[in-house]
Design a protein around this motif. Sequence first.
Motif, PDB file in Angstrom:
ATOM      1  N   GLU A  18       0.826  -1.203   0.000  1.00  0.00           N
ATOM      2  CA  GLU A  18       0.000   0.000   0.000  1.00  0.00           C
ATOM      3  C   GLU A  18       0.865   1.260   0.000  1.00  0.00           C
ATOM      4  N   SER A  19       1.937   1.236   0.758  1.00  0.00           N
ATOM      5  CA  SER A  19       2.910   2.327   0.762  1.00  0.00           C
ATOM      6  C   SER A  19       4.253   1.755   1.188  1.00  0.00           C
ATOM      7  N   ALA A  20       5.325   2.428   0.789  1.00  0.00           N
ATOM      8  CA  ALA A  20       6.668   1.937   1.100  1.00  0.00           C
ATOM      9  C   ALA A  20       7.625   3.107   1.258  1.00  0.00           C
ATOM     10  N   ARG A  21       8.704   2.853   1.969  1.00  0.00           N
ATOM     11  CA  ARG A  21       9.770   3.845   2.156  1.00  0.00           C
ATOM     12  C   ARG A  21      10.931   3.466   1.249  1.00  0.00           C
ATOM     13  N   LEU A  22      11.423   4.426   0.468  1.00  0.00           N
ATOM     14  CA  LEU A  22      12.544   4.211  -0.436  1.00  0.00           C
ATOM     15  C   LEU A  22      13.745   4.973   0.107  1.00  0.00           C
ATOM     16  N   THR A  72      18.159   5.516   0.049  1.00  0.00           N
ATOM     17  CA  THR A  72      19.543   5.268  -0.337  1.00  0.00           C
ATOM     18  C   THR A  72      20.389   5.905   0.746  1.00  0.00           C
ATOM     19  N   TRP A  73      21.712   5.986   0.524  1.00  0.00           N
ATOM     20  CA  TRP A  73      22.554   6.624   1.538  1.00  0.00           C
ATOM     21  C   TRP A  73      22.139   8.072   1.769  1.00  0.00           C
ATOM     22  N   THR A  74      21.633   8.737   0.732  1.00  0.00           N
ATOM     23  CA  THR A  74      21.399  10.183   0.838  1.00  0.00           C
ATOM     24  C   THR A  74      19.970  10.614   0.555  1.00  0.00           C
ATOM     25  N   GLN A  75      19.119   9.740   0.033  1.00  0.00           N
ATOM     26  CA  GLN A  75      17.766  10.138  -0.334  1.00  0.00           C
ATOM     27  C   GLN A  75      16.739   9.280   0.387  1.00  0.00           C
ATOM     28  N   HIS A  76      15.608   9.915   0.725  1.00  0.00           N
ATOM     29  CA  HIS A  76      14.556   9.227   1.465  1.00  0.00           C
ATOM     30  C   HIS A  76      13.212   9.673   0.901  1.00  0.00           C
ATOM     31  N   ASP A  77      12.446   8.729   0.387  1.00  0.00           N
ATOM     32  CA  ASP A  77      11.144   9.052  -0.209  1.00  0.00           C
ATOM     33  C   ASP A  77      10.105   8.059   0.280  1.00  0.00           C
ATOM     34  N   GLN A  78       8.864   8.452   0.112  1.00  0.00           N
ATOM     35  CA  GLN A  78       7.759   7.556   0.441  1.00  0.00           C
ATOM     36  C   GLN A  78       6.833   7.481  -0.755  1.00  0.00           C
ATOM     37  N   VAL A  79       6.405   6.277  -1.090  1.00  0.00           N
ATOM     38  CA  VAL A  79       5.530   6.071  -2.234  1.00  0.00           C
ATOM     39  C   VAL A  79       4.247   5.418  -1.766  1.00  0.00           C
ATOM     40  N   LYS A  80       3.120   5.883  -2.305  1.00  0.00           N
ATOM     41  CA  LYS A  80       1.810   5.310  -1.980  1.00  0.00           C
ATOM     42  C   LYS A  80       1.153   4.815  -3.254  1.00  0.00           C
ATOM     43  N   PHE A  81       0.379   3.738  -3.101  1.00  0.00           N
ATOM     44  CA  PHE A  81      -0.278   3.141  -4.266  1.00  0.00           C
ATOM     45  C   PHE A  81      -1.798   3.206  -4.101  1.00  0.00           C
TER      46      PHE A  81
END
Length: 265
Positions: free
Chosen positions: A250-254, A256-265
Amino acid sequence: MLSSGLLLGFYSTFEQFKSMSIVSVIEVNVLVAAILVLFTSYFWQLMLKYWPLKNLISWYKTRLRTMYAGPLLASKRWLQFYYKGRDISPYIPQILYYLQNESALKTVDEVLAFIDGETPSEVKEHNVLDKFRRFIGETNQMVLSTATADGIPSSRQMRFIVSPEKSNVWYFGSAPETPKIAELDLGKAAINTIPTSTGMTIASNKLSIKRSKYKLSDLADLYRVQVPGFMDGLLEADIDNEIIYEIVIESARLDTWTQHDQVKF
């Protein structure tokens, strides 16, 4: 040493032309230098693909990651940052930006209220979805966490495949006699993909999990493409007995070492 040998060979070849004019000598030297540059570039590019330079570079990259693991991991300390009971880790870059650049916003509460009231940007959502698709294209391993009916947790490393129609629908299999079957049938789980060399991970506990309508034989072609070697050596009986589970994120946290995003479906 190789270059010296080549130069010696060229010198021996062109020694007979020592009576040439200075202009001709310069032209020959420029030609020889150009040939050497092209040959040397091709030689080193070729060497980078094979031992020992390939192994040397791999060792050096591993050494760099080990050397800077502390600072790199430090940048991920906000992955689960709670403020008044709310996980605000995906919004930290925005919060910092607004507090530093928007004079009308003075507190974290004001910034969060402003962010919550914003109309979602279709461009931004599209970019995050593209990033999610790139993420899942780079890994097929996840840590699957479940718990027993008594609340005893456990985590296992699993291989998974992704639906070609929906990138937030994942499949994985399990033998029917394993203890995790009872836990999976409870329908509660959390996932975290294995970090890549860039620290890339996908994590979610906002998902549903259930037995799939598919059999392993139905997904065999997808497994062959996305998890090469997985189907090799499996007996027909194992393929028939394997239980396939479906995860819908339903949603996830993405991260990397330097980037942080959240995606929802």
